[in-house]
Design an enzyme around this catalytic site. Structure first.
Site, mmCIF file in Angstrom:
data_model
loop_
_atom_site.group_PDB
_atom_site.id
_atom_site.type_symbol
_atom_site.label_atom_id
_atom_site.label_comp_id
_atom_site.label_asym_id
_atom_site.label_seq_id
_atom_site.Cartn_x
_atom_site.Cartn_y
_atom_site.Cartn_z
ATOM 1 N N GLY A 64 0.852 -1.191 0.000
ATOM 2 C CA GLY A 64 0.000 0.000 0.000
ATOM 3 C C GLY A 64 0.882 1.233 0.000
ATOM 4 O O GLY A 64 0.776 2.104 0.861
ATOM 5 N N ASN B 42 -3.622 -5.945 -5.832
ATOM 6 C CA ASN B 42 -4.271 -6.078 -4.535
ATOM 7 C C ASN B 42 -3.395 -6.985 -3.674
ATOM 8 O O ASN B 42 -3.402 -8.199 -3.825
ATOM 9 C CB ASN B 42 -5.665 -6.684 -4.709
ATOM 10 C CG ASN B 42 -6.407 -6.757 -3.383
ATOM 11 O OD1 ASN B 42 -5.798 -6.694 -2.310
ATOM 12 N ND2 ASN B 42 -7.710 -6.884 -3.446
ATOM 13 N N ASP C 236 -4.980 1.699 5.523
ATOM 14 C CA ASP C 236 -6.372 2.137 5.708
ATOM 15 C C ASP C 236 -6.915 1.534 7.001
ATOM 16 O O ASP C 236 -6.782 0.337 7.234
ATOM 17 C CB ASP C 236 -7.221 1.700 4.510
ATOM 18 C CG ASP C 236 -6.801 2.415 3.232
ATOM 19 O OD1 ASP C 236 -6.345 3.579 3.331
ATOM 20 O OD2 ASP C 236 -6.916 1.824 2.148
ATOM 21 N N GLU D 181 4.026 10.062 2.149
ATOM 22 C CA GLU D 181 3.146 11.234 2.045
ATOM 23 C C GLU D 181 2.160 11.296 3.218
ATOM 24 O O GLU D 181 1.893 12.362 3.759
ATOM 25 C CB GLU D 181 2.389 11.198 0.707
ATOM 26 C CG GLU D 181 3.238 11.608 -0.488
ATOM 27 C CD GLU D 181 4.396 10.672 -0.813
ATOM 28 O OE1 GLU D 181 4.352 9.490 -0.413
ATOM 29 O OE2 GLU D 181 5.356 11.127 -1.463
HETATM 30 N N1 SAM Z 1 1.741 3.939 2.726
HETATM 31 C C1 SAM Z 1 1.371 5.192 2.085
HETATM 32 C C2 SAM Z 1 1.768 6.360 2.947
HETATM 33 O O1 SAM Z 1 2.143 6.138 4.107
HETATM 34 O O2 SAM Z 1 1.708 7.496 2.457
HETATM 35 C C3 SAM Z 1 -0.119 5.242 1.743
HETATM 36 C C4 SAM Z 1 -1.076 5.210 2.896
HETATM 37 S S1 SAM Z 1 -2.785 5.239 2.341
HETATM 38 C C5 SAM Z 1 -3.678 5.709 3.763
HETATM 39 C C6 SAM Z 1 -3.153 3.509 2.153
HETATM 40 C C7 SAM Z 1 -2.805 3.014 0.752
HETATM 41 O O3 SAM Z 1 -2.978 1.610 0.674
HETATM 42 C C8 SAM Z 1 -3.671 3.625 -0.329
HETATM 43 O O4 SAM Z 1 -2.845 4.181 -1.329
HETATM 44 C C9 SAM Z 1 -4.471 2.446 -0.851
HETATM 45 O O5 SAM Z 1 -4.812 2.561 -2.213
HETATM 46 C C10 SAM Z 1 -3.538 1.299 -0.582
HETATM 47 N N2 SAM Z 1 -4.193 -0.009 -0.450
HETATM 48 C C11 SAM Z 1 -5.304 -0.293 0.255
HETATM 49 N N3 SAM Z 1 -5.607 -1.596 0.166
HETATM 50 C C12 SAM Z 1 -4.654 -2.153 -0.614
HETATM 51 C C13 SAM Z 1 -4.434 -3.464 -1.094
HETATM 52 N N4 SAM Z 1 -5.269 -4.473 -0.772
HETATM 53 N N5 SAM Z 1 -3.362 -3.695 -1.881
HETATM 54 C C14 SAM Z 1 -2.531 -2.683 -2.217
HETATM 55 N N6 SAM Z 1 -2.692 -1.419 -1.795
HETATM 56 C C15 SAM Z 1 -3.748 -1.151 -1.005
#
Ligand code: SAM
Length: 227
Positions: free
Chosen positions: A46, A102, A125, A201
């Site tokens: 993610g 995913n 998330d 970010e």
């Molecule tokens: N790790 C980054 C940061 O600290 O800036 C992003 C945090 S953001 C709140 C959570 C990220 O996880 C989002 O970009 C979302 O699209 C991604 N995400 C959520 N579920 C996911 C999954 N099953 N597989 C890959 N990415 C996922």
């Protein structure tokens, strides 16, 4: 998920060469049979906009790393950002890339047993509602999967600004027989752990708002704790 047509059927089908054109050995067969082919060792799960990967790239220039991101536009952005960095800094940033996938479903399509030495889960998330807790990317079933992909001694990093999620991640990992928590003293000597708070970010946003963070880092054990 039906539009995710580019998921490799298994790790041998993953086209890492196109992601790491400068570091991947040209003669793939020869390189992998002699054990010379580099392997992806770090995964940022993610990864969002890629801030952590970009910091890790120069900290561990010999290590290949991948960010995994569910959102198509975000993963495209990260790839473009990495491409621009490679052009601006010849010889650097060749070791990072991003794939759209995913990660809760498809990690076995990308990685082999014991391949990873670090996995990062930064500001995942929170899925606040109890009914949605099963969607949390740290859960007991997936922790078992993460243990499978991590080499013994490998590290799993988590951080969040949501206290409830922080407690949850720590509790699930502490209860898992394949992991042990790393003390704050030991983390002092781990350069990667210093990047958790404010390289991504989301971390920068939390830091700007002077939000509290909850960090928990674990080591993958050689054998289950009960043996
Ligand atoms: N790790 C980054 C940061 O600290 O800036 C992003 C945090 S953001 C709140 C959570 C990220 O996880 C989002 O970009 C979302 O699209 C991604 N995400 C959520 N579920 C996911 C999954 N099953 N597989 C890959 N990415 C996922």
């Amino acid at each position: 998920d039906s539009i995710m047509t580019d998921i490799p059927t298994d790790p041998s089908q993953m086209d890492w060469a196109s992601h790491f054109p400068t570091l991947w050995k040209a003669n793939e067969e020869e390189a992998s049979s002699s054990g010379q082919q580099p392997m992806v060792q770090f995964a940022d799960i993610g990864c969002g906009f890629g801030g952590l990967l970009i910091r890790l790239a120069t900290l561990y220039p010999e290590t290949l790393m991948v960010g995994m991101e569910l959102r198509d536009k975000v993963s495209t952005y990260v790839k473009e950002r990495v491409g621009a960095l490679r052009r601006e800094h010849p010889g650097q940033y060749g070791n990072i890339t991003c794939v759209r996938t995913n990660a809760m479903k498809y990690l076995p399509h990308y990685f082999r047993k014991g391949q990873l030495t670090k996995m990062f889960f930064l500001f995942p998330d929170p899925h606040f509602k109890t009914a949605n807790h099963r969607r949390r990317i740290i859960n007991t079933m997936l922790i078992t999967e993460y243990a499978y992909f991590l080499a013994p001694g490998g590290m799993l990093y988590t951080i969040t600004d949501v206290k409830d999620l922080g407690d949850w991640m720590r509790e699930k990992l502490e209860a898992h027989p394949m992991f042990e928590r790393i003390s704050d003293e030991e983390l002092e000597s781990d350069p990667a752990s210093k990047l958790l708070t404010d390289s991504s970010e989301e971390g920068q946003k939390v830091a700007r708002n002077k939000g509290e963070t909850h960090r928990a880092v674990f080591r993958r054990l050689e054998k289950p704790r009960w043996t």
